[in-house]
Design a protein around this motif. Structure first.
Motif, PDB file in Angstrom:
ATOM      1  N   GLY A   1       7.778   1.953  -3.892  1.00 15.51           N
ATOM      2  CA  GLY A   1       8.313   1.387  -2.765  1.00 15.51           C
ATOM      3  C   GLY A   1       8.597   2.675  -1.726  1.00 15.51           C
ATOM      4  N   PHE A   2       8.856   2.392  -0.557  1.00 19.93           N
ATOM      5  CA  PHE A   2       8.990   3.428   0.370  1.00 19.93           C
ATOM      6  C   PHE A   2      10.074   3.146   1.276  1.00 19.93           C
ATOM      7  CE2 PHE A   2       4.903   4.325  -1.484  1.00 19.93           C
ATOM      8  CZ  PHE A   2       5.009   5.724  -1.528  1.00 19.93           C
ATOM      9  N   ARG A   3      10.953   3.873   1.988  1.00 26.57           N
ATOM     10  CA  ARG A   3      12.128   3.529   2.787  1.00 26.57           C
ATOM     11  C   ARG A   3      11.525   3.060   4.060  1.00 26.57           C
ATOM     12  NH1 ARG A   3      14.876   9.333   4.251  1.00 26.57           N
ATOM     13  NH2 ARG A   3      13.338   9.951   5.876  1.00 26.57           N
ATOM     14  N   MET A   4      10.381   3.787   4.686  1.00 23.38           N
ATOM     15  CA  MET A   4       9.766   3.457   5.788  1.00 23.38           C
ATOM     16  C   MET A   4       8.329   3.366   5.829  1.00 23.38           C
ATOM     17  SD  MET A   4      10.583   2.629   9.071  1.00 23.38           S
ATOM     18  CE  MET A   4      12.353   2.732   8.918  1.00 23.38           C
ATOM     19  N   THR A   5       7.465   2.209   6.067  1.00 23.41           N
ATOM     20  CA  THR A   5       6.251   2.011   6.098  1.00 23.41           C
ATOM     21  C   THR A   5       5.764   0.744   6.627  1.00 23.41           C
ATOM     22  OG1 THR A   5       4.383   2.532   4.212  1.00 23.41           O
ATOM     23  CG2 THR A   5       6.299   0.810   3.635  1.00 23.41           C
ATOM     24  N   THR A   6       4.575   0.702   6.403  1.00 25.18           N
ATOM     25  CA  THR A   6       3.872  -0.564   7.018  1.00 25.18           C
ATOM     26  C   THR A   6       3.208  -1.323   5.890  1.00 25.18           C
ATOM     27  OG1 THR A   6       1.839   0.429   7.555  1.00 25.18           O
ATOM     28  CG2 THR A   6       3.320   0.383   9.359  1.00 25.18           C
ATOM     29  N   ASN A   7       2.794  -2.492   6.293  1.00 28.08           N
ATOM     30  CA  ASN A   7       2.160  -3.488   5.405  1.00 28.08           C
ATOM     31  C   ASN A   7       0.814  -2.858   5.006  1.00 28.08           C
ATOM     32  OD1 ASN A   7       2.211  -6.295   3.810  1.00 28.08           O
ATOM     33  ND2 ASN A   7       0.353  -6.323   5.098  1.00 28.08           N
ATOM     34  N   ASN A   8       0.401  -2.685   6.089  1.00 20.94           N
ATOM     35  CA  ASN A   8      -1.076  -1.976   5.877  1.00 20.94           C
ATOM     36  C   ASN A   8      -1.355  -0.758   5.064  1.00 20.94           C
ATOM     37  OD1 ASN A   8      -2.419  -4.000   7.319  1.00 20.94           O
ATOM     38  ND2 ASN A   8      -2.877  -2.770   9.262  1.00 20.94           N
ATOM     39  N   ARG A   9      -0.208   0.246   5.240  1.00 19.30           N
ATOM     40  CA  ARG A   9      -0.375   1.355   4.395  1.00 19.30           C
ATOM     41  C   ARG A   9      -0.062   0.901   2.962  1.00 19.30           C
ATOM     42  NH1 ARG A   9      -0.289   6.191   6.518  1.00 19.30           N
ATOM     43  NH2 ARG A   9       1.121   7.356   4.650  1.00 19.30           N
ATOM     44  N   MET A  10       0.878  -0.075   2.560  1.00 14.38           N
ATOM     45  CA  MET A  10       1.126  -0.576   1.195  1.00 14.38           C
ATOM     46  C   MET A  10      -0.064  -1.037   0.762  1.00 14.38           C
ATOM     47  SD  MET A  10       4.139   0.668   0.559  1.00 14.38           S
ATOM     48  CE  MET A  10       3.247   2.137   1.313  1.00 14.38           C
ATOM     49  N   GLU A  11      -0.757  -2.024   1.353  1.00 11.02           N
ATOM     50  CA  GLU A  11      -1.986  -2.537   1.020  1.00 11.02           C
ATOM     51  C   GLU A  11      -3.070  -1.672   0.243  1.00 11.02           C
ATOM     52  OE1 GLU A  11      -2.506  -5.962   0.611  1.00 11.02           O
ATOM     53  OE2 GLU A  11      -1.252  -7.020   2.012  1.00 11.02           O
ATOM     54  N   LEU A  12      -3.059  -0.717   1.324  1.00 12.51           N
ATOM     55  CA  LEU A  12      -4.214   0.469   0.961  1.00 12.51           C
ATOM     56  C   LEU A  12      -3.758   1.214  -0.118  1.00 12.51           C
ATOM     57  CD1 LEU A  12      -6.742   2.100   1.582  1.00 12.51           C
ATOM     58  CD2 LEU A  12      -5.882   3.159   3.661  1.00 12.51           C
ATOM     59  N   LEU A  13      -2.411   1.544  -0.012  1.00 11.48           N
ATOM     60  CA  LEU A  13      -1.948   2.434  -1.287  1.00 11.48           C
ATOM     61  C   LEU A  13      -2.051   1.862  -2.600  1.00 11.48           C
ATOM     62  CD1 LEU A  13      -0.571   5.116  -2.059  1.00 11.48           C
ATOM     63  CD2 LEU A  13       1.558   4.157  -1.563  1.00 11.48           C
TER      64      LEU A  13
ATOM     65  N   ILE B   1      -8.886  -4.946 -10.558  1.00 12.01           N
ATOM     66  CA  ILE B   1      -7.485  -4.336 -10.067  1.00 12.01           C
ATOM     67  C   ILE B   1      -7.146  -5.540  -8.937  1.00 12.01           C
ATOM     68  CG2 ILE B   1      -6.524  -2.742  -8.677  1.00 12.01           C
ATOM     69  CD1 ILE B   1      -8.569  -0.771  -9.777  1.00 12.01           C
ATOM     70  N   TYR B   2      -6.007  -5.963  -9.149  1.00 11.86           N
ATOM     71  CA  TYR B   2      -5.429  -6.802  -8.190  1.00 11.86           C
ATOM     72  C   TYR B   2      -4.279  -6.080  -7.421  1.00 11.86           C
ATOM     73  CZ  TYR B   2      -7.719 -10.297 -10.912  1.00 11.86           C
ATOM     74  OH  TYR B   2      -8.692 -11.124 -11.885  1.00 11.86           O
ATOM     75  N   THR B   3      -4.138  -6.223  -6.181  1.00 14.26           N
ATOM     76  CA  THR B   3      -3.252  -5.492  -5.392  1.00 14.26           C
ATOM     77  C   THR B   3      -2.775  -6.310  -4.373  1.00 14.26           C
ATOM     78  OG1 THR B   3      -4.976  -4.898  -3.681  1.00 14.26           O
ATOM     79  CG2 THR B   3      -4.822  -3.382  -5.564  1.00 14.26           C
ATOM     80  N   ASP B   4      -1.526  -5.804  -3.914  1.00 10.92           N
ATOM     81  CA  ASP B   4      -0.909  -6.243  -2.891  1.00 10.92           C
ATOM     82  C   ASP B   4       0.063  -5.493  -2.281  1.00 10.92           C
ATOM     83  OD1 ASP B   4      -0.456  -8.331  -0.814  1.00 10.92           O
ATOM     84  OD2 ASP B   4       1.112  -9.505  -1.963  1.00 10.92           O
ATOM     85  N   GLY B   5       0.509  -5.648  -1.000  1.00  9.49           N
ATOM     86  CA  GLY B   5       1.615  -4.537  -0.087  1.00  9.49           C
ATOM     87  C   GLY B   5       2.297  -5.553   0.438  1.00  9.49           C
ATOM     88  N   ALA B   6       3.513  -4.930   0.831  1.00  8.81           N
ATOM     89  CA  ALA B   6       4.534  -5.478   1.624  1.00  8.81           C
ATOM     90  C   ALA B   6       5.482  -4.717   2.267  1.00  8.81           C
ATOM     91  CB  ALA B   6       5.458  -6.411   0.626  1.00  8.81           C
ATOM     92  N   ALA B   7       5.853  -5.023   3.449  1.00  8.44           N
ATOM     93  CA  ALA B   7       6.873  -4.299   4.174  1.00  8.44           C
ATOM     94  C   ALA B   7       7.746  -5.411   5.165  1.00  8.44           C
ATOM     95  CB  ALA B   7       6.245  -3.577   5.262  1.00  8.44           C
ATOM     96  N   SER B   8       9.144  -4.771   5.112  1.00  9.80           N
ATOM     97  CA  SER B   8      10.246  -5.727   5.836  1.00  9.80           C
ATOM     98  C   SER B   8      10.507  -5.269   7.021  1.00  9.80           C
ATOM     99  CB  SER B   8      11.175  -5.958   4.910  1.00  9.80           C
ATOM    100  OG  SER B   8      12.259  -6.569   5.521  1.00  9.80           O
TER     101      SER B   8
END
Length: 157
Positions: A35-47, A4-11
């Motif tokens: 994608g989510f309207r309001m989140t953080t990079n760390n949340r997306m990495e973990l999700l 499993i390869y993963t990445d997260g991103a937040a602007s």
């Protein structure tokens, strides 16, 4: 063996964001993103890791997760998250996601490997493209209710 390869991103961090996942088992490959309207990079990495592990249908699989997130990899490999369980995640961010992670993590035999991000690693680069695109797709952005509730009123959670 499943990879499993993963990445997260937040602007904006917080801001709109997304996750990208590439699952590979032998010759088979599957891509997942959201994608989510309001989140953080760390949340997306973990999700991204949660979504990847949740996509595995058969329990007990040998899984290697490749992530460029020190936050995720170190929290698991250095066993910090298991200490957080003992303290009820007191003072820790993303406890809702860490609890979800632990539920799917225990179903498999999981090994984590940290890879340097934005370093021409093909699968990591693909995950980044998926994550960024998901965070920019305004029509499909979901609401991260736990994050927004905690951000707006930390005493609720």
């Amino acid at each position: 063996m499943i990879e499993i390869y993963t990445d997260g991103a937040a602007s904006g961090n917080p801001g709109p964001g997304g996750y990208g996942v590439v699952l590979r088992s032998g010759p088979y490959e599957k891509e997942l993103s959201g994608g989510f309207r309001m989140t953080t990079n760390n949340r997306m990495e973990l999700l991204a890791v949660i979504v990847g592990l949740s996509a595995i249908k058969k329990p007990g699989e040998q899984v290697t997760v490749y992530s460029d997130s020190k936050y995720v990899v170190d929290s698991v490999e250095k066993k910090w998250v298991f200490g957080w369980v003992k303290t009820g995640f007191k003072g820790k961010k993303n406890k809702d996601l860490w609890k979800r992670f632990l539920d799917v993590y225990k179903l498999h035999k999981v090994n984590f490997i940290w890879i340097k991000g934005h370093n021409a690693h093909p699968e990591n680069e693909r995950c980044d493209v998926l994550a960024v695109a998901a965070g920019k797709n305004k029509a499909a952005l979901a609401i991260d209710y736990e994050f927004e509730a905690e951000r707006n009123n930390p005493s609720l959670l």
